[in-house]
Scaffold this active site. Structure first.
Site, mmCIF file in Angstrom:
data_model
loop_
_atom_site.group_PDB
_atom_site.id
_atom_site.type_symbol
_atom_site.label_atom_id
_atom_site.label_comp_id
_atom_site.label_asym_id
_atom_site.label_seq_id
_atom_site.Cartn_x
_atom_site.Cartn_y
_atom_site.Cartn_z
ATOM 1 N N ASP A 10 0.779 -1.251 0.000
ATOM 2 C CA ASP A 10 0.000 0.000 0.000
ATOM 3 C C ASP A 10 0.806 1.295 0.000
ATOM 4 O O ASP A 10 0.441 2.256 0.694
ATOM 5 C CB ASP A 10 -0.962 0.006 1.200
ATOM 6 C CG ASP A 10 -2.001 -1.099 1.107
ATOM 7 O OD1 ASP A 10 -1.887 -1.950 0.219
ATOM 8 O OD2 ASP A 10 -2.924 -1.133 1.935
ATOM 9 N N ASP A 52 -4.571 -0.640 -1.950
ATOM 10 C CA ASP A 52 -5.922 -0.429 -1.511
ATOM 11 C C ASP A 52 -6.640 0.141 -2.734
ATOM 12 O O ASP A 52 -6.170 1.134 -3.308
ATOM 13 C CB ASP A 52 -5.884 0.619 -0.377
ATOM 14 C CG ASP A 52 -6.695 0.229 0.829
ATOM 15 O OD1 ASP A 52 -7.015 -0.957 0.993
ATOM 16 O OD2 ASP A 52 -7.010 1.134 1.632
ATOM 17 N N HIS A 54 -10.302 0.922 -3.484
ATOM 18 C CA HIS A 54 -11.694 0.946 -3.041
ATOM 19 C C HIS A 54 -12.653 1.539 -4.078
ATOM 20 O O HIS A 54 -12.297 2.500 -4.769
ATOM 21 C CB HIS A 54 -11.814 1.809 -1.779
ATOM 22 C CG HIS A 54 -11.059 1.300 -0.592
ATOM 23 N ND1 HIS A 54 -11.109 -0.005 -0.169
ATOM 24 C CD2 HIS A 54 -10.247 1.940 0.295
ATOM 25 C CE1 HIS A 54 -10.361 -0.132 0.913
ATOM 26 N NE2 HIS A 54 -9.817 1.027 1.217
ATOM 27 N N SER A 60 -15.524 0.928 4.455
ATOM 28 C CA SER A 60 -14.567 1.435 5.452
ATOM 29 C C SER A 60 -14.593 2.962 5.550
ATOM 30 O O SER A 60 -13.943 3.532 6.425
ATOM 31 C CB SER A 60 -13.153 0.954 5.122
ATOM 32 O OG SER A 60 -12.603 1.700 4.056
ATOM 33 N N HIS A 71 -10.451 7.215 1.099
ATOM 34 C CA HIS A 71 -9.053 7.117 0.652
ATOM 35 C C HIS A 71 -8.903 6.046 -0.431
ATOM 36 O O HIS A 71 -9.711 5.124 -0.516
ATOM 37 C CB HIS A 71 -8.143 6.756 1.842
ATOM 38 C CG HIS A 71 -8.457 5.410 2.418
ATOM 39 N ND1 HIS A 71 -9.492 5.210 3.302
ATOM 40 C CD2 HIS A 71 -7.921 4.190 2.200
ATOM 41 C CE1 HIS A 71 -9.551 3.925 3.631
ATOM 42 N NE2 HIS A 71 -8.619 3.283 2.969
ATOM 43 N N LYS A 94 -6.771 -4.784 -3.646
ATOM 44 C CA LYS A 94 -7.569 -5.385 -2.564
ATOM 45 C C LYS A 94 -8.636 -4.422 -2.063
ATOM 46 O O LYS A 94 -8.569 -3.220 -2.330
ATOM 47 C CB LYS A 94 -6.668 -5.833 -1.422
ATOM 48 C CG LYS A 94 -5.953 -4.681 -0.760
ATOM 49 C CD LYS A 94 -5.043 -5.164 0.346
ATOM 50 C CE LYS A 94 -4.210 -4.033 0.891
ATOM 51 N NZ LYS A 94 -4.974 -2.976 1.541
ATOM 52 N N GLU A 101 -14.198 -5.229 3.744
ATOM 53 C CA GLU A 101 -12.893 -4.651 4.060
ATOM 54 C C GLU A 101 -11.852 -5.746 3.884
ATOM 55 O O GLU A 101 -12.140 -6.927 4.098
ATOM 56 C CB GLU A 101 -12.869 -4.112 5.496
ATOM 57 C CG GLU A 101 -11.530 -3.533 5.956
ATOM 58 C CD GLU A 101 -11.006 -2.369 5.094
ATOM 59 O OE1 GLU A 101 -10.829 -2.562 3.870
ATOM 60 O OE2 GLU A 101 -10.759 -1.294 5.658
ATOM 61 N N ALA A 129 0.126 0.420 6.432
ATOM 62 C CA ALA A 129 0.565 0.870 7.741
ATOM 63 C C ALA A 129 0.898 -0.367 8.585
ATOM 64 O O ALA A 129 0.194 -1.356 8.518
ATOM 65 C CB ALA A 129 -0.558 1.670 8.423
ATOM 66 N N CYS A 133 -2.493 -2.908 7.435
ATOM 67 C CA CYS A 133 -2.341 -3.757 6.246
ATOM 68 C C CYS A 133 -1.042 -4.555 6.239
ATOM 69 O O CYS A 133 -1.014 -5.693 5.765
ATOM 70 C CB CYS A 133 -2.515 -2.924 4.989
ATOM 71 S SG CYS A 133 -4.236 -2.387 4.808
#
Ligand code: VGL
Ligand code: ZN
Length: 181
Positions: A10, A52, A54, A60, A71, A94, A101, A129, A133
């Site tokens: 990420d 990530d 989304h 989330s 984000h 993902k 999530e 982070a 993740c």
């Protein structure tokens, strides 16, 4: 066949200072990760980058009742990578479904199959982070039977205390903390 894979978790614009969900000083690990990518590539390792990715209405997000500001919406600038990836890097998207999530790069993806197919035995993890993740990805790497290393100098957490706790948890789960320095 590469026995090793570097998994970069990420490293996206929204997780950097100035982004939508910044990891404090997350940008400080960019040069280190770029160096790791070069080193691993030179050794013939497989380079994997998770992102990530989304949908705009992801569960989330605060607007949807979730814990996070909006984000890494797929296709936006905030979702772009901030590290230099080789052309042949494997990109794993993902948390792509609105109602699911996924902190781990293995969750709802074919990452485990790809690594097995390529003959990977050892997985080295870096990115952000640490307590979300990175942690979830490292725990799943162990569960999937890979020898798992965390590149200690190339991860960053959102909160230092949570990060420390996560590192302890990872160590007791069998993750090797690897300090290149
Ligand atoms: C992450 C919070 C929400 C991460 C992703 O990459 O650690 N954290 N989505
Ligand atoms: Zn997210």
């Amino acid at each position: 066949m590469p026995e090793e894979a570097l998994v970069v978790v990420d490293m996206q614009r929204d997780f950097m200072p100035g982004g939508a969900l910044p990891v404090p000083e997350g940008d400080r690990i960019i040069p280190r990760i770029n160096r790791h990518i070069e080193e691993f590539r030179t050794k013939g390792a497989l380079i994997v980058a998770t992102r990530d990715w989304h949908p705009p209405n992801h569960i989330s997000f605060k607007e949807q009742g979730g814990p996070w500001p909006k984000h890494c919406v797929r296709g936006t600038e905030g979702a772009e990578f901030v590290v230099k990836l080789p052309e042949d890097a494997v990109i794993i998207s993902k948390a792509t479904e609105p109602d699911k999530e996924a902190y781990s790069g293995f969750e709802g993806t074919n990452l485990a199959e790809i690594l097995r197919e390529k003959g990977v035995k050892r997985v080295y993890i870096c990115g952000v982070a640490t307590e979300y993740c990175v942690k979830a990805t490292a725990l799943d790497a162990v569960k999937n039977g890979f020898e798992t290393y965390l590149l200690r100098d190339a991860v960053k957490g959102i909160n230092p205390r949570d990060e420390e706790r996560a590192l302890k948890e990872l160590r007791s789960a069998g993750v090797n903390l690897f300090s290149a320095l």
